[in-house]
Design a protein around this motif. Structure first.
Motif, short mmCIF file in Angstrom:
data_model
loop_
_atom_site.label_atom_id
_atom_site.label_comp_id
_atom_site.label_asym_id
_atom_site.label_seq_id
_atom_site.Cartn_x
_atom_site.Cartn_y
_atom_site.Cartn_z
N PRO A 35 0.79 -1.24 0.00
CA PRO A 35 0.00 0.00 0.00
C PRO A 35 0.82 1.29 0.00
O PRO A 35 0.46 2.24 -0.69
CB PRO A 35 -0.85 -0.13 1.26
CG PRO A 35 -1.03 -1.60 1.43
CD PRO A 35 0.28 -2.20 0.99
N GLN A 39 0.41 3.81 -3.20
CA GLN A 39 0.00 5.20 -3.01
C GLN A 39 0.89 6.16 -3.80
O GLN A 39 0.45 7.20 -4.26
CB GLN A 39 0.02 5.56 -1.53
CG GLN A 39 -0.41 6.99 -1.25
CD GLN A 39 -0.48 7.30 0.23
OE1 GLN A 39 -0.58 6.39 1.05
NE2 GLN A 39 -0.44 8.57 0.58
N SER A 45 -4.71 3.29 -0.73
CA SER A 45 -5.53 2.07 -0.71
C SER A 45 -5.31 1.31 0.59
O SER A 45 -4.34 1.53 1.30
CB SER A 45 -5.19 1.16 -1.89
OG SER A 45 -3.98 0.48 -1.66
N PHE A 47 -5.16 -2.04 0.24
CA PHE A 47 -4.96 -3.27 -0.50
C PHE A 47 -4.19 -4.31 0.32
O PHE A 47 -3.28 -3.98 1.07
CB PHE A 47 -4.15 -2.97 -1.78
CG PHE A 47 -3.83 -4.21 -2.57
CD1 PHE A 47 -4.74 -4.73 -3.46
CD2 PHE A 47 -2.62 -4.86 -2.41
CE1 PHE A 47 -4.46 -5.88 -4.18
CE2 PHE A 47 -2.32 -6.01 -3.13
CZ PHE A 47 -3.24 -6.52 -4.00
N LYS A 56 -10.38 -0.35 -1.20
CA LYS A 56 -10.70 0.86 -1.95
C LYS A 56 -9.43 1.55 -2.39
O LYS A 56 -8.44 1.54 -1.67
CB LYS A 56 -11.46 1.86 -1.07
CG LYS A 56 -12.93 1.63 -0.92
CD LYS A 56 -13.54 2.84 -0.20
CE LYS A 56 -14.99 2.67 0.17
NZ LYS A 56 -15.88 2.24 -0.87
N PHE A 57 -9.50 2.15 -3.58
CA PHE A 57 -8.51 3.14 -3.99
C PHE A 57 -9.19 4.48 -3.75
O PHE A 57 -10.34 4.66 -4.13
CB PHE A 57 -8.15 3.01 -5.47
CG PHE A 57 -7.27 1.85 -5.80
CD1 PHE A 57 -6.00 1.73 -5.24
CD2 PHE A 57 -7.68 0.88 -6.69
CE1 PHE A 57 -5.17 0.66 -5.56
CE2 PHE A 57 -6.86 -0.19 -7.01
CZ PHE A 57 -5.60 -0.30 -6.44
N SER A 63 -13.57 7.52 -5.03
CA SER A 63 -12.91 6.26 -4.72
C SER A 63 -13.37 5.16 -5.68
O SER A 63 -14.36 5.31 -6.39
CB SER A 63 -13.20 5.84 -3.28
OG SER A 63 -14.58 5.62 -3.10
#
Length: 140
Positions: A35, A39, A45, A47, A56-57, A63
């Motif tokens: 992450p 970014q 995110s 992730f 989520k991004f 988003s």
């Protein structure tokens, strides 16, 4: 009606970006899955490289809702990408080559009525790739 005669309205398109990058798959994989690195070249995110993980991004414009679909470390990563009516799948494929890695990204699922999203994705992914290459160029 048979399945062989698909109406044009059901045709979906993909955005594909491919690059040969002078780094090993392991380094690129880190940039795709960590992450703090994601970014730097894509968006904020939460992730995690775990199949089924919802994440989520986030960006200043909104988003993207996502879910991890495929994780094959250093080889393949895919996740759903849903935003503003777009339901698509982003698939990253890393293939070792003599000079580093052939990186392929495909975002599939653009309907014909999503021309703006399709055009935005073509421009956006080219920018994201440029940023990714800058992140990868750093030592580490």
């Amino acid at each position: 009606m048979s399945n062989t005669a698909a109406a044009p309205a059901t045709q979906v398109r993909s955005v594909v970006v491919e690059r040969e990058i002078a780094h090993p798959p392991e380094k690129i994989w880190r940039a795709l899955t960590q992450p703090h690195l994601i970014q730097e070249w894509l968006m904020k995110s939460d992730f995690k490289p775990v199949v089924g993980h919802d994440f989520k991004f986030s960006a200043d414009w909104g988003s993207v809702d996502c879910q991890v679909v495929t994780v094959e470390p250093n080889r393949t990563l895919s996740y759903t990408w849903g935003a503003y009516g777009l339901e698509s799948v982003v698939t990253w494929t890393l293939t070792p080559i003599s000079t580093g890695t052939h990186l392929r990204m495909e975002q599939s699922g653009f309907r014909p009525d999503q021309q703006q999203a399709y055009g935005g994705a073509k421009v956006g992914w080219a920018r994201f790739f440029a940023s990714l290459e800058q992140v990868l160029a750093r030592p580490g």
